[in-house]
Design an enzyme around this catalytic site. Structure first.
Site, PDB file in Angstrom:
ATOM      1  N   MET A 193      -9.048   7.426  10.565  1.00 61.08           N
ATOM      2  CA  MET A 193      -9.553   8.127   9.273  1.00 61.08           C
ATOM      3  C   MET A 193     -10.590   8.943   9.623  1.00 61.08           C
ATOM      4  O   MET A 193     -11.694   9.000   8.903  1.00 61.08           O
ATOM      5  CB  MET A 193     -10.081   6.989   8.465  1.00 61.08           C
ATOM      6  CG  MET A 193      -8.703   6.179   8.075  1.00 61.08           C
ATOM      7  SD  MET A 193      -9.376   4.248   7.117  1.00 61.08           S
ATOM      8  CE  MET A 193      -9.799   3.463   8.702  1.00 61.08           C
ATOM      9  N   ASP A 219       0.777  -1.202  -0.075  1.00 63.18           N
ATOM     10  CA  ASP A 219       0.065  -0.021   0.041  1.00 63.18           C
ATOM     11  C   ASP A 219       0.929   1.262  -0.005  1.00 63.18           C
ATOM     12  O   ASP A 219       2.126   1.009   0.102  1.00 63.18           O
ATOM     13  CB  ASP A 219      -0.900  -0.026   1.230  1.00 63.18           C
ATOM     14  CG  ASP A 219      -1.906  -0.949   1.297  1.00 63.18           C
ATOM     15  OD1 ASP A 219      -2.256  -1.578   0.080  1.00 63.18           O
ATOM     16  OD2 ASP A 219      -2.849  -1.212   2.090  1.00 63.18           O
ATOM     17  N   LYS A 274      -3.921   2.277  -2.140  1.00 63.83           N
ATOM     18  CA  LYS A 274      -4.589   1.861  -1.153  1.00 63.83           C
ATOM     19  C   LYS A 274      -4.574   3.059  -0.056  1.00 63.83           C
ATOM     20  O   LYS A 274      -4.426   2.739   1.267  1.00 63.83           O
ATOM     21  CB  LYS A 274      -4.780   0.504  -0.610  1.00 63.83           C
ATOM     22  CG  LYS A 274      -4.619  -0.306  -1.504  1.00 63.83           C
ATOM     23  CD  LYS A 274      -6.040  -0.711  -2.167  1.00 63.83           C
ATOM     24  CE  LYS A 274      -7.161  -1.060  -0.894  1.00 63.83           C
ATOM     25  NZ  LYS A 274      -8.344  -1.334  -1.452  1.00 63.83           N
TER      26      LYS A 274
END
Length: 498
Positions: free
Chosen positions: A166, A35, A57
């Site tokens: 996030m 990623d 990603k």
């Protein structure tokens, strides 16, 4: 042949927090599918012939379709390869690894899960925030801030400590939802961006004021901690440079011993390639000197680069250290001496304070009629030493052993850090790095010295300080001992005195 896929977590970001198991597997990887990792240095641990495939990603940015990633894992596993699927943090905590596990299982491919340290735990720990406490933190919940509409905010608001991954883009919504379900506006909150990295930033506040603190600031990637435990924060004081971001100017081709010294003291270190070391325009002078080494009384080496290029050329010409029989060696600097010792040679003389300025004054024998070989940088080197030696009766033969130049462009990471005023201290270990630094920062600003406002300029010694004054207008710190260790100590003393 049957291959195997390792679904692996790389930890919160910094290379130091990679697990030993992960390190061992990376060193044997034949295919690496990774990623958008936080620390690109991790990729250096794979073999040089390992196939590396970047699948992105990273939330909100273009990335490879999950179905394509699944197929890559199956394809290389069925070809009999050792495949490492590398994700940030821990692969099973919002790592979206289940589709890959399912696909590998259905295809009959062997796989293994390799845990990583999740930033949900590492970020508060590195910020000195205990996630649990017998009075103020008896439980905590970890959740993603991506899909705020599907979360049970009534239940979440009742949990003492919340850890949100996030959630930077949805911070305002998160605060609104929690307050609507009874959370106080005075509730403490901490936001940790780029956990563990040199660019780590931390904001502390309350639900009432944190939005104002972070206005127009990108909070991705970040960890958000909400709860009374935030007020229990105690930072460890055994790392005196913690919280200091230090720019180390260095040669592009060299690993930085200096960076390691600073990292051990807790500093965030950004390395700036400010010198490119390369062969001289001609080997003629050095080759002729090597062919006639028996005519010299002394060999003077004033840099690690000079040592390496001299001995590499000696080997290229089919000679070894025996060619130096009868020639005494003087070196300037601890690092130069250490590099020489790596070739199995102990210097005959190191001047006090490790600087060239004191070499002549303390030379162990008379210089009259001595013939001295001085392999040095081709252009831009200091002339004072040669002048002093010559005035004292020595014959000095200068030969170009290597050349140093300025990189064409400034490193992108460094440019951003300077423009955003993220750097606390800039270090210089030579005049040339000062000169090249000044040249490079003119690429990103019409008023380059404005980039250095409120930044400490630290120099390794008098000559470097002189160049700092000439080009940068000031020098704020000079090492008492003109070595990398001495410069590290001087920086520590400065921070402790504040």
């Amino acid at each position: 042949m049957s291959g195997k896929v390792y679904l692996m977590g790389s930890g919160p970001g910094k290379l130091d927090y990679l697990t030993l198991r992960a390190f061992k597997l990376l060193s044997k990887a034949e295919v690496l599918i990774y990623d958008a990792l936080v620390d690109s240095q991790i990729l250096e641990f794979v073999p040089s012939n390992c196939l590396k495939i970047d699948v992105g990603k990273r939330g909100g940015l273009p990335s490879t379709e999950q179905a394509t990633i699944n197929q890559l894992l199956i394809e290389y596993c069925q070809k009999g390869k050792n495949v490492v699927r590398l994700k940030s943090g821990d692969p099973l905590i919002f790592g979206r690894v289940y589709p890959e596990m399912r696909s590998l299982h259905d295809a009959g491919c062997s796989f293994e899960l390799v845990p990583g340290i999740t930033s949900a735990l590492a970020a508060p720990l590195l910020a000195g925030i205990p996630l649990t406490d017998k009075d103020k933190g008896r439980c905590f919940a970890v959740f993603s801030g991506h899909d705020t509409d599907i979360l049970d905010w009534s239940a979440l608001a009742k949990i003492e400590t919340l850890v949100i991954l996030m959630g930077g883009k949805s911070l305002a919504i998160i605060i609104e939802k929690l307050q609507a379900h009874g959370r106080s506006s005075d509730e403490p909150i901490a936001i940790i961006r780029n956990c563990s990295l040199v660019t780590q930033q931390i904001w502390f506040g309350t639900l009432a004021d944190i939005l104002d603190q972070t206005l127009d600031v990108s909070l991705s990637p970040s960890i958000i901690i909400i709860g009374q435990v935030v007020n229990l924060r105690i930072m460890s004081d055994h790392l005196p440079l913690r919280g200091q971001t230090i720019l180390v100017t260095r040669a592009a081709e060299q690993s930085s011993q200096f960076s390691h010294l600073l990292l051990e003291q807790g500093a965030n270190v950004i390395e700036m390639p400010a010198l490119e070391i390369r062969p001289p325009s001609s080997w003629q002078g050095l080759d002729h000197a090597i062919a006639n080494l028996n005519q010299f009384d002394w060999l003077i080496l004033t840099s690690a680069n000079g040592v390496e290029y001299f001995f590499n050329r000696l080997a290229t010409l089919g000679k070894d250290t025996r060619a130096l029989f009868g020639v005494k060696i003087a070196v300037v600097g601890k690092k130069t001496a250490a590099t020489l010792k790596q070739h199995g040679i102990q210097p005959d003389f190191i001047p006090p304070e490790y600087v060239a300025d004191s070499l002549c004054d303390h030379f162990p024998e008379t210089l009259t009629q001595k013939k001295i070989l001085f392999p040095r940088v081709e252009t831009g080197g200091r002339e004072v030493l040669v002048k002093d030696l010559t005035q004292r009766g020595a014959t000095v033969i200068e030969v170009a052993a290597y050349e140093s130049g300025c990189p064409e462009t400034i490193d992108l990471q460094v440019g951003i850090a300077l423009q955003q005023h993220q750097i606390n201290i800039i270090t210089f270990a030579s005049s040339k790095t000062v000169q090249n630094f000044y040249t490079l920062i003119q690429q990103i600003s019409n008023t380059p010295l404005s980039l250095l406002e409120n930044v400490c300029i630290a120099s390794i010694g008098p000559q470097t300080s002189k160049t700092c004054l000439e080009l940068l207008g000031r020098v704020d710190l000079e090492a008492k001992e003109y070595t990398l260790e001495g410069l590290t100590d001087a920086i520590i003393q400065l921070i402790r005195s504040k």
